[in-house]
Scaffold this motif. Structure first.
Motif, short mmCIF file in Angstrom:
data_model
loop_
_atom_site.label_atom_id
_atom_site.label_comp_id
_atom_site.label_asym_id
_atom_site.label_seq_id
_atom_site.Cartn_x
_atom_site.Cartn_y
_atom_site.Cartn_z
N VAL A 296 3.44 -5.43 22.94
CA VAL A 296 3.23 -6.30 21.77
C VAL A 296 1.87 -6.03 21.15
N ALA A 297 0.83 -5.92 21.97
CA ALA A 297 -0.51 -5.65 21.45
C ALA A 297 -0.58 -4.30 20.76
N SER A 298 0.05 -3.28 21.37
CA SER A 298 0.04 -1.94 20.78
C SER A 298 0.77 -1.92 19.45
N ASN A 299 1.91 -2.58 19.37
CA ASN A 299 2.70 -2.55 18.16
C ASN A 299 2.17 -3.48 17.07
N GLU A 300 1.39 -4.45 17.44
CA GLU A 300 0.70 -5.24 16.41
C GLU A 300 -0.22 -4.34 15.60
N SER A 301 -0.96 -3.49 16.27
CA SER A 301 -1.83 -2.54 15.58
C SER A 301 -1.02 -1.52 14.78
N TYR A 302 0.10 -1.10 15.37
CA TYR A 302 0.96 -0.11 14.71
C TYR A 302 1.49 -0.64 13.38
N PHE A 303 2.03 -1.84 13.38
CA PHE A 303 2.62 -2.39 12.16
C PHE A 303 1.55 -2.86 11.16
N MET A 304 0.36 -3.15 11.64
CA MET A 304 -0.69 -3.62 10.75
C MET A 304 -1.43 -2.48 10.06
N ARG A 305 -1.09 -1.24 10.41
CA ARG A 305 -1.79 -0.10 9.81
C ARG A 305 -1.84 -0.14 8.28
N PRO A 306 -0.73 -0.43 7.57
CA PRO A 306 -0.82 -0.46 6.10
C PRO A 306 -1.83 -1.49 5.59
N LEU A 307 -1.89 -2.64 6.26
CA LEU A 307 -2.81 -3.68 5.80
C LEU A 307 -4.26 -3.29 6.06
N PHE A 308 -4.53 -2.65 7.19
CA PHE A 308 -5.88 -2.17 7.46
C PHE A 308 -6.32 -1.16 6.40
N MET A 310 -5.13 -0.89 3.30
CA MET A 310 -5.27 -1.56 2.02
C MET A 310 -6.54 -2.40 1.96
N ALA A 311 -7.08 -2.76 3.12
CA ALA A 311 -8.26 -3.64 3.17
C ALA A 311 -9.58 -2.88 3.17
N LYS A 312 -9.54 -1.56 3.17
CA LYS A 312 -10.78 -0.79 3.25
C LYS A 312 -11.64 -1.03 2.01
N ALA A 313 -12.91 -1.35 2.24
CA ALA A 313 -13.87 -1.61 1.17
C ALA A 313 -14.90 -0.49 1.12
N VAL A 314 -15.62 -0.41 0.02
CA VAL A 314 -16.68 0.59 -0.16
C VAL A 314 -17.94 -0.14 -0.60
N GLU A 315 -19.07 0.21 -0.01
CA GLU A 315 -20.35 -0.37 -0.41
C GLU A 315 -21.27 0.76 -0.88
N ILE A 316 -21.85 0.57 -2.06
CA ILE A 316 -22.78 1.56 -2.61
C ILE A 316 -23.88 0.83 -3.37
N GLU A 319 -23.80 -2.91 -3.56
CA GLU A 319 -22.66 -3.59 -4.17
C GLU A 319 -21.39 -3.22 -3.43
N VAL A 320 -20.61 -4.24 -3.10
CA VAL A 320 -19.38 -4.04 -2.33
C VAL A 320 -18.19 -4.03 -3.28
N PHE A 321 -17.40 -2.97 -3.19
CA PHE A 321 -16.13 -2.90 -3.90
C PHE A 321 -15.03 -3.21 -2.88
N PRO A 322 -14.47 -4.42 -2.95
CA PRO A 322 -13.53 -4.83 -1.90
C PRO A 322 -12.23 -4.05 -1.93
N GLY A 323 -11.54 -4.05 -0.81
CA GLY A 323 -10.21 -3.45 -0.76
C GLY A 323 -9.21 -4.30 -1.51
N ARG A 350 -3.38 -11.22 2.67
CA ARG A 350 -4.33 -12.20 2.13
C ARG A 350 -5.15 -11.58 1.00
N PRO A 351 -4.76 -11.81 -0.27
CA PRO A 351 -5.55 -11.29 -1.39
C PRO A 351 -6.91 -11.98 -1.49
N TYR A 352 -7.86 -11.30 -2.09
CA TYR A 352 -9.17 -11.90 -2.35
C TYR A 352 -9.06 -12.93 -3.48
N ASN A 353 -10.00 -13.87 -3.48
CA ASN A 353 -10.12 -14.76 -4.62
C ASN A 353 -10.54 -13.95 -5.84
#
Length: 370
Positions: A296-308, A310-316, A319-323, A350-353
């Protein structure tokens, strides 16, 4: 005594990139050239060669999308031949191409047309497991017969009582709104999580300075646009003392209080759906997915891969550019086993405000501290 055996297997852990479907829209409408065919177009395409040199609603919308989408724009166009309906065109396209959504450029005339788009979306999902959305248009104002009161009354009546949470409708006021809207959604300068209202995306491109007028000579104003937006139309917008034309929300025809009243909420969830689907298929009858705590723990990470991803942010430069969404947290995925051979996976997106109403309050301080 048995002979020695050496076997080397090549395993697939499904770690490669996902197919990019987002921002690819298919335009469907009447035309004189290339009828009954699906055409792939991009920023290099000569639309006169593909869609004919004459003016048409279809060509106008594709041109507007091309200009407003900017760099790396791609789309497909199906030209109706007077025999095929847009529903049959959707079926044809689905056999050839996966797209994020369909842009039906010929104006809808009755509420059942919009209900048919919602129904078609459900049919496509059921047959192809492809989440899609539809962009539709309401007719232009007739400057010889319509006042703005008559026009808005007819427009509001069209959407009253409808629930179609994968359909967004645009009124033809200037005449190129639908293509402009589709182009804004297809821009690679922003993400699928960004509202078309976002001013930082830039102003709308095209001819906007000449405002349409009704038969009384009254030009369109923001009170008319607000009435249409309140009726769940997606419309252009401008701000006093702020140059340029912009956009309102990308309204969907969801119920009051529904999760999918704006298009960016639908797009982020549909993007996650497209990416989790192949991961799910690859786990069919795979005993690596079982009810033990380690699995269960292994597959939680497996299925959550798309969300991780999509959530990647960049800081330069601080200033943070959110995912596209917030990073997943503990408890955002639950794997349940209703029976020995059936698994249900629940995932929270969970979209950002995003500020769509900003109020600044200024206080006067007259204290004398001397």
């Amino acid at each position: 005594m048995a002979t020695p055996i050496v076997q080397v297997n090549r395993l697939n852990r499904n770690q490669g990139p996902f197919k990019e479907v987002e921002r690819l829209f298919c335009f469907i409408g009447q035309g004189e050239t290339g009828r009954g065919s699906l055409h792939m177009v991009n920023t290099d395409t000569d639309l006169d060669a593909v869609l004919g040199k004459g003016e048409s609603v279809l060509k106008t919308q594709v041109e507007a999308a091309k200009v407003n989408a900017g760099q790396n724009w791609n789309a497909c166009v199906f030209v109706l031949d007077g025999v095929l309906t847009w529903k049959e065109a959707v079926d044809y396209v689905m056999e050839q191409q996966s797209v994020e959504g369909f842009v039906i450029v010929d104006p809808v005339t009755k509420s059942t047309d919009i209900e048919a788009m919602q129904t078609k979306q459900a049919a496509v999902m059921a047959e192809y497991m492809r989440p899609t959305l539809f962009l539709a248009a309401f007719r232009k104002l007739d400057p010889a017969a319509d006042t703005w009161a008559i026009y808005t009354e007819a427009a509001i009546a069209l959407l009253t009582g409808l629930r179609a949470d994968t359909v967004s409708v645009v009124p033809y006021l200037w005449g190129h709104e639908l293509g402009t809207y589709a182009g804004r959604l297809a821009s690679h300068a922003v993400t699928v999580a960004d509202s078309p209202m976002r001013v930082a995306t830039g102003n709308l491109l095209g001819e906007w300075s000449k405002k349409p007028q009704d038969k009384l000579g009254r030009p369109v104003d923001r009170s008319i646009l607000k009435a249409l937006a309140d009726a769940r139309y997606s419309v252009p917008w401008w701000y006093p003392d702020y140059e340029g034309m912009y956009w309102t929300d990308g309204h969907l025809l969801d119920v009051s209080g529904g999760d999918y009243q704006v298009i960016e909420n639908l797009r982020v969830v549909q993007k996650a759906m497209r990416r989790v689907y192949p991961l799910t298929v690859s786990r069919i009858a795979d005993r690596r997915l079982n009810s033990t705590p380690a699995s269960v723990a292994s597959n939680e990470s497996y299925f959550m891969r798309p969300l991780f991803e999509m959530a990647k942010a960049v800081e330069i430069l601080g200033e943070v550019f959110p995912g596209e969404i917030e990073p997943p947290k503990d408890g955002d995925i639950v794997i349940s086993w209703p029976t020995k051979n059936k698994v249900e996976v629940y995932m929270a997106v969970r979209p950002y405000n995003s500020p769509k109403s900003i109020t600044c309050n200024l206080l006067l301080d007259l204290k004398n501290y001397a």
